[in-house]
Scaffold this motif. Structure first.
Motif, PDB file in Angstrom:
ATOM      1  N   ALA A  54      19.272  48.414  29.359  1.00  0.00           N
ATOM      2  CA  ALA A  54      19.674  48.449  30.765  1.00  0.00           C
ATOM      3  C   ALA A  54      20.219  47.092  31.213  1.00  0.00           C
ATOM      4  CB  ALA A  54      18.499  48.863  31.643  1.00  0.00           C
ATOM      5  N   ALA A  55      20.603  46.254  30.255  1.00  0.00           N
ATOM      6  CA  ALA A  55      21.034  44.887  30.593  1.00  0.00           C
ATOM      7  C   ALA A  55      22.282  44.879  31.471  1.00  0.00           C
ATOM      8  CB  ALA A  55      21.289  44.094  29.306  1.00  0.00           C
ATOM      9  N   VAL A  56      23.211  45.827  31.239  1.00  0.00           N
ATOM     10  CA  VAL A  56      24.434  45.868  32.048  1.00  0.00           C
ATOM     11  C   VAL A  56      24.088  46.137  33.500  1.00  0.00           C
ATOM     12  CG1 VAL A  56      26.600  47.077  32.470  1.00  0.00           C
ATOM     13  CG2 VAL A  56      25.908  46.550  30.121  1.00  0.00           C
ATOM     14  N   GLN A  57      23.222  47.142  33.716  1.00  0.00           N
ATOM     15  CA  GLN A  57      22.825  47.458  35.086  1.00  0.00           C
ATOM     16  C   GLN A  57      22.073  46.295  35.728  1.00  0.00           C
ATOM     17  OE1 GLN A  57      22.643  49.387  32.447  1.00  0.00           O
ATOM     18  NE2 GLN A  57      22.936  51.564  32.934  1.00  0.00           N
ATOM     19  N   TYR A  58      21.282  45.592  34.935  1.00  0.00           N
ATOM     20  CA  TYR A  58      20.507  44.468  35.464  1.00  0.00           C
ATOM     21  C   TYR A  58      21.424  43.349  35.951  1.00  0.00           C
ATOM     22  CZ  TYR A  58      17.481  40.364  35.572  1.00  0.00           C
ATOM     23  OH  TYR A  58      16.822  39.229  35.960  1.00  0.00           O
ATOM     24  N   HIS A  59      22.446  43.015  35.143  1.00  0.00           N
ATOM     25  CA  HIS A  59      23.313  41.887  35.486  1.00  0.00           C
ATOM     26  C   HIS A  59      24.452  42.262  36.434  1.00  0.00           C
ATOM     27  CE1 HIS A  59      21.673  38.764  32.890  1.00  0.00           C
ATOM     28  NE2 HIS A  59      21.561  39.658  31.919  1.00  0.00           N
ATOM     29  N   PHE A  60      24.976  43.493  36.311  1.00  0.00           N
ATOM     30  CA  PHE A  60      26.202  43.835  37.037  1.00  0.00           C
ATOM     31  C   PHE A  60      26.056  45.034  37.975  1.00  0.00           C
ATOM     32  CE2 PHE A  60      27.274  42.155  32.793  1.00  0.00           C
ATOM     33  CZ  PHE A  60      27.838  40.942  33.184  1.00  0.00           C
ATOM     34  N   GLY A  61      24.946  45.736  37.889  1.00  0.00           N
ATOM     35  CA  GLY A  61      24.687  46.831  38.794  1.00  0.00           C
ATOM     36  C   GLY A  61      25.271  48.158  38.366  1.00  0.00           C
ATOM     37  N   SER A  62      26.485  48.150  37.800  1.00  0.00           N
ATOM     38  CA  SER A  62      27.154  49.404  37.455  1.00  0.00           C
ATOM     39  C   SER A  62      28.329  49.110  36.530  1.00  0.00           C
ATOM     40  CB  SER A  62      27.677  50.082  38.724  1.00  0.00           C
ATOM     41  OG  SER A  62      28.668  49.269  39.348  1.00  0.00           O
ATOM     42  N   ARG A  63      28.957  50.175  36.066  1.00  0.00           N
ATOM     43  CA  ARG A  63      30.171  50.046  35.257  1.00  0.00           C
ATOM     44  C   ARG A  63      31.249  49.302  36.060  1.00  0.00           C
ATOM     45  NH1 ARG A  63      31.850  53.061  30.904  1.00  0.00           N
ATOM     46  NH2 ARG A  63      30.031  54.385  31.256  1.00  0.00           N
ATOM     47  N   GLU A  64      31.398  49.656  37.328  1.00  0.00           N
ATOM     48  CA  GLU A  64      32.406  49.017  38.178  1.00  0.00           C
ATOM     49  C   GLU A  64      32.110  47.523  38.345  1.00  0.00           C
ATOM     50  OE1 GLU A  64      30.791  51.834  38.906  1.00  0.00           O
ATOM     51  OE2 GLU A  64      32.476  53.179  38.449  1.00  0.00           O
ATOM     52  N   GLY A  65      30.827  47.176  38.418  1.00  0.00           N
ATOM     53  CA  GLY A  65      30.458  45.766  38.522  1.00  0.00           C
ATOM     54  C   GLY A  65      30.825  44.996  37.267  1.00  0.00           C
ATOM     55  N   LEU A  66      30.665  45.627  36.112  1.00  0.00           N
ATOM     56  CA  LEU A  66      31.043  44.982  34.852  1.00  0.00           C
ATOM     57  C   LEU A  66      32.557  44.818  34.773  1.00  0.00           C
ATOM     58  CD1 LEU A  66      30.456  43.847  32.066  1.00  0.00           C
ATOM     59  CD2 LEU A  66      30.349  46.202  31.190  1.00  0.00           C
ATOM     60  N   VAL A  67      33.304  45.842  35.190  1.00  0.00           N
ATOM     61  CA  VAL A  67      34.765  45.742  35.199  1.00  0.00           C
ATOM     62  C   VAL A  67      35.198  44.559  36.061  1.00  0.00           C
ATOM     63  CG1 VAL A  67      36.885  46.856  36.021  1.00  0.00           C
ATOM     64  CG2 VAL A  67      35.216  48.161  34.683  1.00  0.00           C
ATOM     65  N   ARG A  68      34.618  44.423  37.235  1.00  0.00           N
ATOM     66  CA  ARG A  68      34.946  43.307  38.125  1.00  0.00           C
ATOM     67  C   ARG A  68      34.588  41.973  37.469  1.00  0.00           C
ATOM     68  NH1 ARG A  68      35.600  42.066  43.673  1.00  0.00           N
ATOM     69  NH2 ARG A  68      35.911  39.809  43.743  1.00  0.00           N
ATOM     70  N   ALA A  69      33.460  41.926  36.763  1.00  0.00           N
ATOM     71  CA  ALA A  69      33.034  40.690  36.104  1.00  0.00           C
ATOM     72  C   ALA A  69      34.001  40.295  34.990  1.00  0.00           C
ATOM     73  CB  ALA A  69      31.622  40.855  35.547  1.00  0.00           C
ATOM     74  N   ILE A  70      34.540  41.283  34.271  1.00  0.00           N
ATOM     75  CA  ILE A  70      35.537  40.994  33.230  1.00  0.00           C
ATOM     76  C   ILE A  70      36.767  40.363  33.859  1.00  0.00           C
ATOM     77  CG2 ILE A  70      37.094  42.015  31.520  1.00  0.00           C
ATOM     78  CD1 ILE A  70      34.885  44.164  31.052  1.00  0.00           C
ATOM     79  N   PHE A  71      37.242  40.946  34.952  1.00  0.00           N
ATOM     80  CA  PHE A  71      38.387  40.374  35.650  1.00  0.00           C
ATOM     81  C   PHE A  71      38.090  38.938  36.093  1.00  0.00           C
ATOM     82  CE2 PHE A  71      39.956  44.791  36.523  1.00  0.00           C
ATOM     83  CZ  PHE A  71      41.214  44.609  35.990  1.00  0.00           C
ATOM     84  N   ASP A  72      36.948  38.736  36.727  1.00  0.00           N
ATOM     85  CA  ASP A  72      36.608  37.412  37.245  1.00  0.00           C
ATOM     86  C   ASP A  72      36.550  36.385  36.115  1.00  0.00           C
ATOM     87  OD1 ASP A  72      36.469  38.420  39.792  1.00  0.00           O
ATOM     88  OD2 ASP A  72      34.278  38.560  39.838  1.00  0.00           O
ATOM     89  N   TYR A  73      35.951  36.782  34.990  1.00  0.00           N
ATOM     90  CA  TYR A  73      35.798  35.878  33.845  1.00  0.00           C
ATOM     91  C   TYR A  73      37.159  35.463  33.288  1.00  0.00           C
ATOM     92  CZ  TYR A  73      34.382  34.320  29.153  1.00  0.00           C
ATOM     93  OH  TYR A  73      34.199  33.605  28.007  1.00  0.00           O
ATOM     94  N   ARG A  74      38.036  36.432  33.067  1.00  0.00           N
ATOM     95  CA  ARG A  74      39.342  36.132  32.488  1.00  0.00           C
ATOM     96  C   ARG A  74      40.266  35.438  33.495  1.00  0.00           C
ATOM     97  NH1 ARG A  74      38.692  35.679  27.195  1.00  0.00           N
ATOM     98  NH2 ARG A  74      38.381  37.655  26.090  1.00  0.00           N
ATOM     99  N   MET A  75      40.209  35.847  34.762  1.00  0.00           N
ATOM    100  CA  MET A  75      41.036  35.196  35.770  1.00  0.00           C
ATOM    101  C   MET A  75      40.690  33.712  35.885  1.00  0.00           C
ATOM    102  SD  MET A  75      43.181  37.363  37.113  1.00  0.00           S
ATOM    103  CE  MET A  75      43.446  39.125  37.399  1.00  0.00           C
TER     104      MET A  75
END
Length: 226
Positions: A54-75
């Motif tokens: 459940a690490a993804v949900q713990y850190h990012f809340g949801s699939r959409e949160g992870l997608v946003r985090a990928i964008f933020d990281y690469r941007m």
């Protein structure tokens, strides 16, 4: 403009990379391979070496949160290069040149290779753009880093004769053109395509400029067919 010399490099990945970043990179790779909705959160956690499924949900809340985090990281990774390119354009008086602006928007992605040397971010972004229905110009996952935002503002001013929804549609189209050649050509044997990657990229950038900036002719077409 003079042909840009392309320098490819793999961004270093620290062995001591934190668990949250490992999840971001694992998510990017699996989304690229299986689609944004095709990889489970459990698979991403396993690939990232996380015992807690459940690490993804713990850190990012949801699939959409992870997608946003990928964008933020690469941007964030691309911001320094975009800033340097904006500074050079400002010093040379090229801030209204369409080719220069589009290079600032697109070319920093050349350096975004994953740990395997693949352009997984390009594949991930392609899938996101194909699903996007946003009419807002420059909507790339909600991230608004200042240097990219400045370049997008310059591009919108350059094509101010286009309605906003047309400008956005064209921006998505030319972005997909760029991402396609990045995924298909880079790293392949030159003989497989009959041209080098820099030559293919140069030709594609010229196509992109023409596609982005061509006048809108819908009104004249409608008049002719009436």
């Amino acid at each position: 403009m003079a042909k840009r010399e392309i320098e490819m490099q793999v961004l270093p990945v620290s062995e001591a990379i934190d668990g949250k970043t490992r999840l971001i990179l694992a998510g990017e790779q699996l989304f690229a391979q299986n689609g944004i909705n095709g990889a489970s959160m459990r698979e991403i956690a396993t690939k990232a070496g996380q015992g807690n499924h459940a690490a993804v949900q713990y850190h990012f809340g949801s699939r959409e949160g992870l997608v946003r985090a990928i964008f933020d990281y690469r941007m964030e990774q691309m911001e320094p290069e975009r800033g340097a390119m904006l500074d050079r354009a400002r010093m040379t008086g090229a801030l209204k040149d369409a080719r220069t602006i589009l290079e600032i928007i697109l070319l920093p992605q050349l350096d975004l290779q994953d740990a395997d040397g693949n352009h997984s971010y390009a594949s991930f972004l392609s899938q996101y753009l194909l699903q996007s229905r946003s009419p807002d110009f420059g909507d790339f996952g909600g991230s608004e880093p200042p240097n990219l935002t400045a370049a997008l503002r310059l591009m919108r001013q350059r094509v101010d004769y286009l309605p906003p929804y047309v400008a956005q549609r064209r921006l998505i189209s030319v972005s997909l053109m760029f991402l396609n050649i990045l995924m298909r050509h880079h790293g392949t044997d030159e003989a497989a395509f009959g041209e080098s990657f820099p030559d293919a990229l140069e030709d594609t950038m010229e196509q992109i400029v023409g596609s982005m900036c061509m006048p809108l002719r819908l009104a004249s077409v409608g008049t002719a067919s009436a």
